[in-house]
Design an enzyme around this catalytic site. Sequence first.
Site, PDB file in Angstrom:
ATOM      1  N   GLY A 279      28.348  12.601  11.209  1.00 23.21           N
ATOM      2  CA  GLY A 279      29.077  12.289  12.440  1.00 23.21           C
ATOM      3  C   GLY A 279      29.294  13.479  13.359  1.00 23.21           C
TER       4      GLY A 279
ATOM      5  N   HIS B  50      18.239  10.244  19.256  1.00 24.38           N
ATOM      6  CA  HIS B  50      17.108  10.395  18.339  1.00 24.38           C
ATOM      7  C   HIS B  50      16.649  11.858  18.361  1.00 24.38           C
ATOM      8  CE1 HIS B  50      13.680   9.000  16.013  1.00 24.38           C
ATOM      9  NE2 HIS B  50      12.939   9.812  16.743  1.00 24.38           N
TER      10      HIS B  50
ATOM     11  N   ASN C 241      21.658   5.210  21.598  1.00 20.92           N
ATOM     12  CA  ASN C 241      21.324   5.930  20.359  1.00 20.92           C
ATOM     13  C   ASN C 241      20.848   7.328  20.720  1.00 20.92           C
ATOM     14  OD1 ASN C 241      20.691   6.321  17.560  1.00 20.92           O
ATOM     15  ND2 ASN C 241      18.535   6.016  18.064  1.00 20.92           N
TER      16      ASN C 241
ATOM     17  N   LYS D 147      21.249   2.020  10.087  1.00 20.42           N
ATOM     18  CA  LYS D 147      20.983   0.587   9.927  1.00 20.42           C
ATOM     19  C   LYS D 147      20.574   0.012  11.268  1.00 20.42           C
ATOM     20  CE  LYS D 147      22.377   0.206   5.669  1.00 20.42           C
ATOM     21  NZ  LYS D 147      21.511  -0.251   4.593  1.00 20.42           N
TER      22      LYS D 147
ATOM     23  N   GLU E  70      21.432  18.109  20.759  1.00 19.85           N
ATOM     24  CA  GLU E  70      21.992  16.752  20.710  1.00 19.85           C
ATOM     25  C   GLU E  70      23.462  16.769  21.099  1.00 19.85           C
ATOM     26  OE1 GLU E  70      21.154  14.337  17.200  1.00 19.85           O
ATOM     27  OE2 GLU E  70      19.500  15.658  16.675  1.00 19.85           O
TER      28      GLU E  70
ATOM     29  N   ASP F 259      13.894   2.671  18.268  1.00 20.68           N
ATOM     30  CA  ASP F 259      13.651   3.832  19.146  1.00 20.68           C
ATOM     31  C   ASP F 259      12.848   3.472  20.397  1.00 20.68           C
ATOM     32  OD1 ASP F 259      14.906   5.422  17.170  1.00 20.68           O
ATOM     33  OD2 ASP F 259      13.011   5.586  16.082  1.00 20.68           O
TER      34      ASP F 259
HETATM   35  C1  GAR Z   1      21.052  13.360  14.217  1.00 20.97           C
HETATM   36  O1  GAR Z   1      20.097  14.388  14.186  1.00 20.97           O
HETATM   37  C2  GAR Z   1      20.477  12.130  14.886  1.00 20.97           C
HETATM   38  O2  GAR Z   1      19.612  12.430  15.952  1.00 20.97           O
HETATM   39  C3  GAR Z   1      19.728  11.500  13.757  1.00 20.97           C
HETATM   40  O3  GAR Z   1      20.569  11.650  12.643  1.00 20.97           O
HETATM   41  C4  GAR Z   1      21.336  12.846  12.806  1.00 20.97           C
HETATM   42  C5  GAR Z   1      22.796  12.480  12.637  1.00 20.97           C
HETATM   43  O4  GAR Z   1      23.601  13.610  12.615  1.00 20.97           O
HETATM   44  N1  GAR Z   1      19.426  10.126  14.051  1.00 20.97           N
HETATM   45  C6  GAR Z   1      18.276   9.544  13.731  1.00 20.97           C
HETATM   46  O5  GAR Z   1      17.385  10.088  13.122  1.00 20.97           O
HETATM   47  C7  GAR Z   1      18.166   8.086  14.203  1.00 20.97           C
HETATM   48  N2  GAR Z   1      16.793   7.652  14.166  1.00 20.97           N
HETATM   49  P1  GAR Z   1      25.177  13.489  12.735  1.00 20.97           P
HETATM   50  O6  GAR Z   1      25.617  12.430  11.716  1.00 20.97           O
HETATM   51  O7  GAR Z   1      25.688  14.843  12.350  1.00 20.97           O
HETATM   52  O8  GAR Z   1      25.505  13.101  14.133  1.00 20.97           O
END
Ligand code: GAR
Length: 200
Positions: free
Chosen positions: A14, A111, A109, A93, A181, A152
């Site tokens: 998170g 990515h 979202n 999910k 991000e 995506d």
């Molecule tokens: C992030 O890097 C996000 O971009 C990725 O999971 C990580 C979550 O980090 N999401 C995906 O790969 C979705 N396809 P976080 O829980 O520390 O925010």
Amino acid sequence: MKKLRIGFLASHNGSNMQAIIDAIKKGELDAEPAVVISNNSNAYALERAKKEGIPAYHISSKHFETEEQLDQEILNTLIKHNVNIVCLAGYMKKIGPKVLAHFKNRVLNIHPALLPKFGGKGMFGRYVHEAVLKAGEKQSGCTVHIVDEHYDHGKILGQRVVPVLAEDTVETLSQKVLEEEHKLYPEVLQKIANGEIELD
Ligand code: GAR
């Protein structure tokens, strides 16, 4: 547009959710965190929510007989907390059709790659960075997009780019991308809040 009330869905750490909450607290993002939902009872995202005083729910498919019931429960929880925009923040999910229909063009979202490259089923977390390195890409980055029924796939709202260096590993690349991000997600949300980005 009404003040953004964000419903977060997160499966693990998170940190993206936290970056958005921090931007709100610093006055850089005009929005309110409304609720946090996780499919994973051990998600650190749920701890973060408690620390921040945000209502938090563990809602898992294990609690329901059908995917439809799960979808409905997630939708009910978002509605109960007056959410008007949903942010997936490392949610592993697929979002159900009821949530998608109710929040049409209002589910976002993040990515960890430059979509439309390196997206799709199975492309998440470290697998994305592995694929980027294997393909010999010179740059990578992150993308915030609208969620539709395909992985995506929806409209791209913003991207940030990082260079891929010869010495990069999955760990160094994912760290570099994650830092971007944390800037990109609040930036895109603020552009939605001030009308610079239209979702319809
Ligand atoms: C992030 O890097 C996000 O971009 C990725 O999971 C990580 C979550 O980090 N999401 C995906 O790969 C979705 N396809 P976080 O829980 O520390 O925010």
